[in-house]
Write a protein that holds these residues in place. Sequence first.
Motif: not given
Lengths: 295, 280
Positions: A253-254, A257-258, A263
Amino acid sequence: MDKMMKNRLAILLFLLPALILFIGIIIIPIFMSGYYSFLDWDGITKSTFVGFQNYIQMFTKRTIGLGDAMRNAFVLAALSVVIQLPISLFFALTLAKGIRGERFYISVFFIPVVISTTVIGQLWLKIYNPEYGIINSFLRTVGLGEFAKTWLGDASTALVAVFIPILWQYVGYHMLLMYTGIKSQPQELREAAMIDGASEWQISRYVTIPLLRPVLQVCVIFAITGSLKIFDLVYVLTNGGPAHASEVPTTIMVKMLFLRNNYGIGSSIAMAIIFLCLLFAGLTKRFFRTEEVSA
Amino acid sequence: MSKRRMIVTPRVIGRQTVLIIWSLVQLFPLYWMLTFSLKENSEIFGSNIIGLPHKWLWSNYTQALGAGNMLQYFMNSLFVTLMTILITVLAATLATYALTRMVWRGRKITMSIFLLGITIPIHAVILPVFLVLSKLKMVNSYQALIIPYSAFALSMAIMICASFMVSIPRELEEAACLDGCNLLGVFWHVILPMMRPALATLSIFIFLQAWNELMFAVIFISDSKYRTITVGIQNLSGSFTTDWGPIGAALVIATFPVLIAYAFFSRKIQEGLVAGALKG
């Protein structure tokens, strides 16, 4: 007095700080996450609404690797329930009987619980170090050098190597929960069983453990949801490597996202983690309820 | 029971052996961390792996605090943690007072919504909170951590406060009321002092959570000026890869406030962490 307690302005003012924090940081963002999970969006260009496509993609697209990450999380959950909790239960039962040094052992076993997982992760990085770590040094000293391994760098051992520090850190926590539960049970039942000639094992098996069910339920829920949500330790030890062998849902997930600025899929993974936690908490409660009926 | 304890049977010896071995398993890594934080590489890497340091190398600590910037990260963590405790305790006690003592429609449901927050993991909100913070130009600031930490500590805080507040007798407030105190006065002069034991438990709980948090701290803070100690350690271990002494020193620095607190309040800390779990 009563009138004062019904003053609406006062009620609002008392609630206001908590409400602002709770609504602003938890409630609204959860709905935003839910909404983002239906978007195809990189945060820069315009987003498009894609319905459930992210949810389908995150499981079907192999490059995302969520399937393997979920499997790893479930392996950690299973290891926690099958290995960690029985160890904790053993210590809780032993200590609750009243043994010399009871308080000392409890305090010692509980120390790792209060230490930051980041520190514990860094410490275990050193313990596992292939050249100078104490595990391999020990193996070489006792002449078992051929078993020395790059524990965290080997895809076949990485996940278990992540589990060991979890075990080490949280045995004391579960033990204390169970110990507190046993201590709050009425002593008479165990004494009655003892007078009836039950052995210590029988007392544990037929009196103490069945009465401990509510606490065991809490422990199982913590062990499972904790594994599904695990981040800090994996991030520090392997960050999902080597070659994604120890990836867990949160690390994916991280990264989504980043790192990749995806997103939409990142948010759908976040929603999936929450959903799974609630689901397994519910299933565990149900399991313990049916146990009670059949027992 | 106490009489039985005195009898030394093989079973007792067996149990004590297992307990002692496990104590060593729990303590040895920490002992090792402490010793290698004071050693130089040649000792750590071969000549003296598990013994006490031959040469006590305090310079590891000055290096971690200075070149490794741990002093600043430590102060940042301390500030963020204390502010989180302050805000959470204030918001939670005020809200709990309104939720348990005041009379209004919908307070039960409001209470259960607050308590539902206990089950929400921080991952659920990381992106929206990050986006809002960037919009407000608040990424890389102390608030970027203090506000989310407070929000996520709130549910547990309200729960612990509520279970304590119901045990405070109402007569005290009524007496204060007759003496001419207003509601805020009653809260400040009567309720808060009575709540002290619960607030201690609560502060410990929030302290551990905020001091040890990593995910938000990694993502919301990139400027080393605001970096907290957990992220600081991550960075330090990246830049001092071959120099273990200063890394060990940094680990000890991050851990000792917690361990000192634990040495003095071990019962209170254990109670706090258990209370949170078994009530929720």
